[in-house]
Design an enzyme around this catalytic site. Sequence first.
Site, PDB file in Angstrom:
ATOM      1  N   HIS A 133       0.853  -1.193   0.000  1.00  0.00           N
ATOM      2  CA  HIS A 133       0.000   0.000   0.000  1.00  0.00           C
ATOM      3  C   HIS A 133       0.890   1.244   0.000  1.00  0.00           C
ATOM      4  O   HIS A 133       2.046   1.185   0.444  1.00  0.00           O
ATOM      5  CB  HIS A 133      -0.898   0.011   1.243  1.00  0.00           C
ATOM      6  CG  HIS A 133      -1.988  -1.031   1.212  1.00  0.00           C
ATOM      7  ND1 HIS A 133      -3.064  -1.004   2.069  1.00  0.00           N
ATOM      8  CD2 HIS A 133      -2.152  -2.115   0.415  1.00  0.00           C
ATOM      9  CE1 HIS A 133      -3.859  -2.039   1.803  1.00  0.00           C
ATOM     10  NE2 HIS A 133      -3.324  -2.731   0.812  1.00  0.00           N
ATOM     11  N   CYS A 186      -5.958   2.254   5.539  1.00  0.00           N
ATOM     12  CA  CYS A 186      -6.643   1.015   5.924  1.00  0.00           C
ATOM     13  C   CYS A 186      -6.098   0.597   7.296  1.00  0.00           C
ATOM     14  O   CYS A 186      -5.117   1.156   7.778  1.00  0.00           O
ATOM     15  CB  CYS A 186      -6.382  -0.067   4.873  1.00  0.00           C
ATOM     16  SG  CYS A 186      -4.724  -0.773   4.957  1.00  0.00           S
ATOM     17  N   CYS A 216      -2.290  -0.072   7.305  1.00  0.00           N
ATOM     18  CA  CYS A 216      -1.473   1.132   7.202  1.00  0.00           C
ATOM     19  C   CYS A 216      -1.599   1.990   8.460  1.00  0.00           C
ATOM     20  O   CYS A 216      -0.611   2.585   8.908  1.00  0.00           O
ATOM     21  CB  CYS A 216      -1.865   1.927   5.968  1.00  0.00           C
ATOM     22  SG  CYS A 216      -1.414   1.080   4.427  1.00  0.00           S
ATOM     23  N   GLU A 226       0.966   3.907   1.836  1.00  0.00           N
ATOM     24  CA  GLU A 226       1.462   4.369   3.138  1.00  0.00           C
ATOM     25  C   GLU A 226       2.602   3.477   3.646  1.00  0.00           C
ATOM     26  O   GLU A 226       3.626   3.978   4.119  1.00  0.00           O
ATOM     27  CB  GLU A 226       0.327   4.398   4.174  1.00  0.00           C
ATOM     28  CG  GLU A 226      -0.826   5.312   3.802  1.00  0.00           C
ATOM     29  CD  GLU A 226      -1.961   4.575   3.094  1.00  0.00           C
ATOM     30  OE1 GLU A 226      -1.688   3.676   2.265  1.00  0.00           O
ATOM     31  OE2 GLU A 226      -3.130   4.896   3.374  1.00  0.00           O
TER      32      GLU A 226
END
Length: 149
Positions: free
Chosen positions: A46, A76, A79, A48
Amino acid sequence: MMRAITLSENSVKNGGGPFGAVIVKNGEIIAEASNCVTIDNDPTAHAEVSAIRKATKKLGTYDLSGCEIYTSCEPCPMCLGAIYWAHLDKIYYANDRKDAARIGFDDDFIYQELEQKPQYRKKPSEVFMQAEASKAFDMWMQKDDKTEY
Ligand SMILES: [Zn+2]
């Protein structure tokens, strides 16, 4: 934030997910990333998490205190956890978990799962060999020269 949004748009054009993130320290961008889950075959890639990995590598520390993250979408749960573990000071986000759900992403579903007790979640889990695993915890507690994080 505009840079994070631009990264999210470029990511869509380049075959990644529609997410971008930027980490800033003292007003300067020190790391940026976009979602590379399908490009790298890595479900943890992801924006992040990838930005955190780049920032910690660049700064040579696992502690990003004094840094802030700008992300094109609300983090999410994975993260968000990574942001806590990295000790980032503040999160700025543009789209949110409901916006992500509308385009087919599970962020909101996973947040709902976290509110359930483990035995009621869709993903089964059970406690297993806890006594055996506790030895490492005892060793950690007794270790005088550990690096706490
Ligand atoms: Zn995430």
